[in-house]
Design a protein around this motif. Structure first.
Motif, PDB file in Angstrom:
ATOM      1  N   ARG A 206      -2.219  78.709  46.688  1.00  0.00           N
ATOM      2  CA  ARG A 206      -2.081  79.866  45.936  1.00  0.00           C
ATOM      3  C   ARG A 206      -0.881  80.502  46.371  1.00  0.00           C
ATOM      4  O   ARG A 206      -0.468  80.872  47.615  1.00  0.00           O
ATOM      5  N   THR A 207       0.016  80.973  45.399  1.00  0.00           N
ATOM      6  CA  THR A 207       1.085  81.672  45.772  1.00  0.00           C
ATOM      7  C   THR A 207       0.799  83.238  46.145  1.00  0.00           C
ATOM      8  O   THR A 207      -0.305  83.785  46.014  1.00  0.00           O
ATOM      9  N   ARG A 208       1.558  83.823  47.195  1.00  0.00           N
ATOM     10  CA  ARG A 208       1.055  85.035  47.990  1.00  0.00           C
ATOM     11  C   ARG A 208       1.234  86.102  46.961  1.00  0.00           C
ATOM     12  O   ARG A 208       0.512  87.266  47.140  1.00  0.00           O
ATOM     13  N   GLY A 209       2.207  86.199  46.107  1.00  0.00           N
ATOM     14  CA  GLY A 209       2.297  87.322  45.196  1.00  0.00           C
ATOM     15  C   GLY A 209       1.253  87.389  43.975  1.00  0.00           C
ATOM     16  O   GLY A 209       0.640  88.201  43.875  1.00  0.00           O
ATOM     17  N   GLU A 210       1.176  86.321  43.031  1.00  0.00           N
ATOM     18  CA  GLU A 210       0.422  86.377  41.986  1.00  0.00           C
ATOM     19  C   GLU A 210      -0.822  85.534  42.179  1.00  0.00           C
ATOM     20  O   GLU A 210      -1.357  85.187  40.988  1.00  0.00           O
ATOM     21  N   ALA A 211      -0.788  84.678  43.110  1.00  0.00           N
ATOM     22  CA  ALA A 211      -2.090  83.806  43.566  1.00  0.00           C
ATOM     23  C   ALA A 211      -2.206  82.692  42.401  1.00  0.00           C
ATOM     24  O   ALA A 211      -3.106  82.268  42.075  1.00  0.00           O
ATOM     25  N   ARG A 212      -0.986  82.106  42.191  1.00  0.00           N
ATOM     26  CA  ARG A 212      -0.890  80.999  41.223  1.00  0.00           C
ATOM     27  C   ARG A 212      -1.024  79.661  42.057  1.00  0.00           C
ATOM     28  O   ARG A 212      -0.561  79.491  43.119  1.00  0.00           O
ATOM     29  N   PRO A 213      -1.646  78.873  41.139  1.00  0.00           N
ATOM     30  CA  PRO A 213      -2.026  77.601  41.886  1.00  0.00           C
ATOM     31  C   PRO A 213      -0.311  76.719  42.050  1.00  0.00           C
ATOM     32  O   PRO A 213       0.188  76.875  41.042  1.00  0.00           O
ATOM     33  N   ARG A 214      -0.527  76.084  42.985  1.00  0.00           N
ATOM     34  CA  ARG A 214       0.663  75.166  43.262  1.00  0.00           C
ATOM     35  C   ARG A 214       0.571  73.909  43.994  1.00  0.00           C
ATOM     36  O   ARG A 214      -0.458  73.895  44.680  1.00  0.00           O
TER      37      ARG A 214
ATOM     38  N   GLY B 127       1.348  80.553  52.126  1.00  0.00           N
ATOM     39  CA  GLY B 127       2.873  80.511  52.057  1.00  0.00           C
ATOM     40  C   GLY B 127       3.239  81.456  53.062  1.00  0.00           C
ATOM     41  O   GLY B 127       4.496  81.267  53.245  1.00  0.00           O
TER      42      GLY B 127
END
Lengths: 110, 529
Positions: free
Chosen positions: A54-62, A104
């Motif tokens: 998960r991205t640290r800003g918007e918690a998007r999956p990667r 991240g």
């Protein structure tokens, strides 16, 4: 956090290969199988998992993006070490992959 | 180069460090070693070959299937792998590998596989290269050399669009690399999209491995490829055009619908890509209203051409140009403007594996000539007389011409920015959206990539701006064009190299590694046994 495809990620015609015996590793405690020669990312794809961070800003999956170690999108914690590039790190029997820790941001090692 | 005294190691043998073990680095190492230079090749890959000659892991015991995708010799040199293909390129690879392996066995070439260069500096009249060791990257070694050849290769350019950060959206080359290296697929129903010669073999390869390729979406006019322009026909030999035509047949064989002059305008999904919207382009490159169509898929392989790795060259002070394409500037012998620094392959201009290899040959021979005496150059020694020089120069010229003509077919996507809404993520690492970047440009707070980075954090993350640099450059060009339309002076927008420039480190380095470097920088021995 694990995203599974409806289908596995192994080529339908892998007749071109005679891989060695599959071995087990764990993803968030769940057992998956990998083949000798696989990277962590390949083992995850083979298990139908395409997202593990998960991205640290918007918690998007990667997951994997560039596939060759340039983009750092596939970072994952392996055996307690955060921020490993899954597309580069070879999978080894008994590896413990943890997708829950991967923000991240990194731990004290970075 | 003139006026520089050739540095000499204690035993009188010139030491060359080669960064990268793709076609350019391997051929350069072999030619230099042929000329009695002591060569150390430092490469991130687990085996020599680079991206183009990427091998399936030996542990997978992959066999060459008769039906394996035949790669054209004009494939970008980072395109993974004709290694499985029993044809011309395969034989060339076998020969190169055998010459390389012989030098390694004889101790004339030392191959440091799985070493990730993070810094190169001038030191003691030569160079010092620092590399992290292995996938763990917990320690660093250094390699000292009198001369340095940058054969650092390229990575894929992807221009952002809404949804491009969704899992399942991968670079075309990345999908191919995962398939060739590990025999895995990103999904079962793949859309291949973008522009460039890479897309054809990627689509064919994925289909061959059992994926359903739902569509091949190419923004260029592919008729120009199949009915080649005079320049392309003139520069190519008939075999190469036959290869291109062969791809049309293979795409047809797998029933892959090809849509030329189309683009992916968005990828859709929540936790992963579930569909893409494609649209047709009009003659000027704008989206044709009403042409949008949704295609369901579980993965998207996308690429818009290749960008060379320029970070180390910039750090060492080599001149780099953005136009007509990003490249380290080199002379006829592949020498950069920095003394004792050579560059070959994609680093000195993207042009494919065959071009990379002949550039490596020229660079390696040039280093060898230089080792025979200060201020010597290969050309000075035997330029006019030597069939070797004449042949190498002719082959390089032909391959450069061919790639330039091919590249012209895949014209630059000048309308990209108008398809990017303000919500689109531009910097994947720092999650900076187009709107944030456009705001600082509109307010005239920034007019160059570096200021954009400082104000928005675009390009400040893990990948060091490699992924977003082309997009930031595209938004700068968009702003520049708007200013020109408004009567103001637009000024040329700086190219992508501006975003990756002036970075001391070529890749993120664990602080622990830096902290444990002793004052004399004895990270580890690189002495030969």
């Amino acid at each position: 956090m694990l995203i599974r495809l409806r289908f596995g990620g192994t080529p339908r015609r892998p007749a071109a290969a005679r891989p060695g015996t599959a071995f087990a590793l764990s993803v968030d405690g769940e057992r998956i199988e990998a083949l000798p020669g696989h990277t962590i990312a390949a083992a995850l794809w083979r298990a139908g998992i395409v997202s593990w961070r998960r991205t640290r800003g918007e918690a998007r999956p990667r997951g994997v993006f560039c596939g060759i170690g340039v983009c750092f999108d596939c970072l994952v914690t392996v055996n307690g070490r955060p921020n490993q590039r899954a597309c580069l790190v070879p999978a080894r029997p008994g590896d413990a992959v943890d997708t829950r820790a991967g923000t991240g941001l990194g731990g004290d090692e970075t | 180069m003139n006026g520089v005294t050739r540095p000499q190691s204690p035993d009188g043998v010139l030491r060359l460090a080669v960064i990268g073990a793709g076609p350019a680095g391997m051929e350069g190492a072999v030619r230099a070693a042929d000329g009695a230079v002591a060569v150390t090749v430092i490469d991130a890959g687990p085996a020599a070959g680079g991206q183009f000659h990427r091998q399936p892991s030996p542990l997978l015991h992959a066999l060459p299937p008769a039906s394996q995708a035949r790669l054209p010799s004009w494939s970008p040199s980072w395109l993974p792998s004709p290694a499985l293909a029993p044809h011309r390129a395969g034989r060339g690879w076998a020969a190169l590998k055998s010459r390389f392996d012989r030098h390694v066995a004889a101790g004339r070439v030392r191959h440091l596989a799985d070493h990730h260069v993070w810094f190169a500096e001038r030191a003691g009249g030569g160079f010092r290269v620092h590399a992290l060791v292995g996938p763990a990257q917990q320690s660093s070694i250094r390699v000292d050399a009198d001369a340095l050849l940058l054969a650092t290769g390229a990575y894929e350019r992807v221009l952002p669009f809404p949804g491009w950060t969704l899992p399942g959206v991968v670079t075309a080359g990345g999908a191919q690399a995962m398939l060739k290296g590990s025999l895995v697929l990103p999904g079962r129903e793949v859309v291949v999209a973008g522009t460039g010669p890479l897309l054809l073999p990627v689509a064919a390869g994925l289909a061959e491995a059992g994926a359903v390729v739902k569509a091949l979406i190419e923004s260029a006019d592919m008729r120009a490829l199949l009915r080649p322009a005079p320049a392309l026909a003139a520069a190519a030999n008939p075999g190469k055009l036959a290869e291109a035509a062969g791809y049309a047949a293979r795409l047809a064989q797998y029933r892959i619908p090809v849509r030329s002059r189309h683009v992916v305008v968005a990828a859709h999904g929540g936790e992963r890509v579930e569909a893409v919207t494609v649209a047709a382009l009009d003659a000027l490159g704008h989206v044709l209203p009403g042409s949008q169509q949704r295609i369901s898929c579980d993965s998207l392989a996308i690429g818009h051409g290749l960008l060379p790795h320029l970070g180390l060259a910039l750090t060492l002070g080599a001149r780099v140009e953005d136009e007509p394409a990003p490249a380290v500037v080199v002379d006829g012998e592949q020498r950069t403007c920095v003394p004792a620094l050579w560059a070959a392959g994609e680093a000195s201009g993207v042009g494919g594996a065959a071009l990379a290899q002949v550039e490596g040959e020229i660079a390696g021979r040039s280093v060898a000539a230089w080792s025979r005496g200060p201020r010597r150059a290969w050309q000075d020694e035997d330029h006019a007389r030597s069939p070797a020089w004449t042949s190498a120069e002719r082959r390089r010229g032909r391959r450069r011409e061919f790639f330039a003509a091919l590249d012209a077919v895949y014209a630059r996507d000048v309308t990209w920015a108008e398809r990017v809404d303000d919500d689109t993520t531009i910097c994947r690492c720092e999650e900076v959206r187009a709107g944030a970047i456009r705001r600082v440009l509109r307010d005239d707070a920034a007019s160059d990539p570096r200021t954009v980075k400082l104000l928005t954090r675009a390009g400040m993350g893990w990948c060091q701006g490699r992924m977003c640099a082309p997009a930031v450059a595209g938004l700068l060009a968009e702003r520049s064009a708007a200013r020109e339309r408004g009567g103001a002076e637009g000024g040329g927008a700086p190219g992508p190299s501006a975003l990756v420039s002036s970075r001391p480190f070529a890749r993120p380095v664990p602080l622990g590694v830096l902290a444990t470097l002793p004052p004399d920088e004895e990270e580890g021995t690189d002495e030969q046994p």
